[in-house]
Enzyme design. Structure first.
Site, PDB file in Angstrom:
ATOM      1  CG  HIS A 165      18.542 -16.510 -26.627  1.00 12.09           C
ATOM      2  ND1 HIS A 165      17.580 -16.731 -27.839  1.00 12.09           N
ATOM      3  CD2 HIS A 165      18.652 -17.504 -25.785  1.00 12.09           C
ATOM      4  CE1 HIS A 165      17.066 -18.125 -27.455  1.00 12.09           C
ATOM      5  NE2 HIS A 165      17.809 -18.618 -26.364  1.00 12.09           N
ATOM      6  CB  CYS A 181      18.281 -19.880 -23.172  1.00 15.13           C
ATOM      7  SG  CYS A 181      20.046 -20.490 -23.032  1.00 15.13           S
TER       8      CYS A 181
END
Length: 205
Positions: A165, A181
């Site tokens: 992301h 992440c």
């Protein structure tokens, strides 16, 4: 860091008068030699300075790639903090990334199972509990937008809680700061998002 060390060596090669501090010691102390003032100067590593350094080191570019992975594969190099999108002609697009901090790194293979523009963020319950212990209260849900830590785009990895992301925190690219992440600058994740379909293979090393 290496640039400052090289500048120190260059000053020595040019015969500039240096104070009695060795380049190796200056490097260790986070200093560089300023030929204008003729002094060793401490570089204050603010988020802004760190972001500018990251922008130079982790700039998106096409690089040679001789791996066996098929074109379209995403390869995440957690040690060197790069993400590669294999192009299939002996090259790959390389992006700088931020990765999971100690205790939150992982390896394996996944597929992109979903893509989202300006995604909302739902912190996992264990993260909410963990951050509460650290004195930080997380929302149960945060809608997508410029202030959302998920950034401009997100690629969801399998059935895991992890994603590739975006982020507005320039300084974090090249760092190990996330909860697992992989973060990219918003313009980079937008670029990757436009090139990668749902179903693409992702290899995390």
């Amino acid at each position: 860091m290496r640039l400052r060390y090289r500048l120190s060596l260059l000053a020595l090669c040019l015969g500039l008068a240096l104070p009695p501090v060795s380049p190796a010691q200056a490097f260790a102390d986070n200093k560089f030699y300023d030929p204008v003032t003729k002094q060793w100067v401490e570089l204050k590593m603010t988020p802004d300075v760190a972001g500018k350094i990251a922008r130079r080191k982790f700039k998106r570019k096409v690089v040679d790639f001789n791996g066996s992975e098929a074109p379209g594969t995403i390869i995440v190099d957690t040690e060197d903090r790069f993400l590669y999108h294999v192009l299939g002609d002996g090259t790959a697009m390389r992006y700088g990334i931020g990765v999971g901090r100690d205790g939150f790194t992982w390896r394996g293979e996944q597929k992109v199972t979903r893509k989202a523009e300006w995604p909302g963020w739902t912190p996992p319950p264990e993260m909410i509990v963990r951050e509460r212990k650290n004195g930080r209260k997380l929302p149960a849900f945060m809608p997508g937008g410029p202030k959302n830590p998920m950034g401009a785009r997100a690629l969801y990895l399998g059935s895991t809680i992890y994603r590739i992301h975006g982020t507005n925190e320039d300084w974090s690219i090249g760092q190990a700061v996330s909860s697992g992440c992989f973060r990219m600058w918003n313009e980079d994740v937008e670029h990757l998002y436009s090139q990668v379909p749902v179903g693409a293979k992702v290899v995390i090393r």
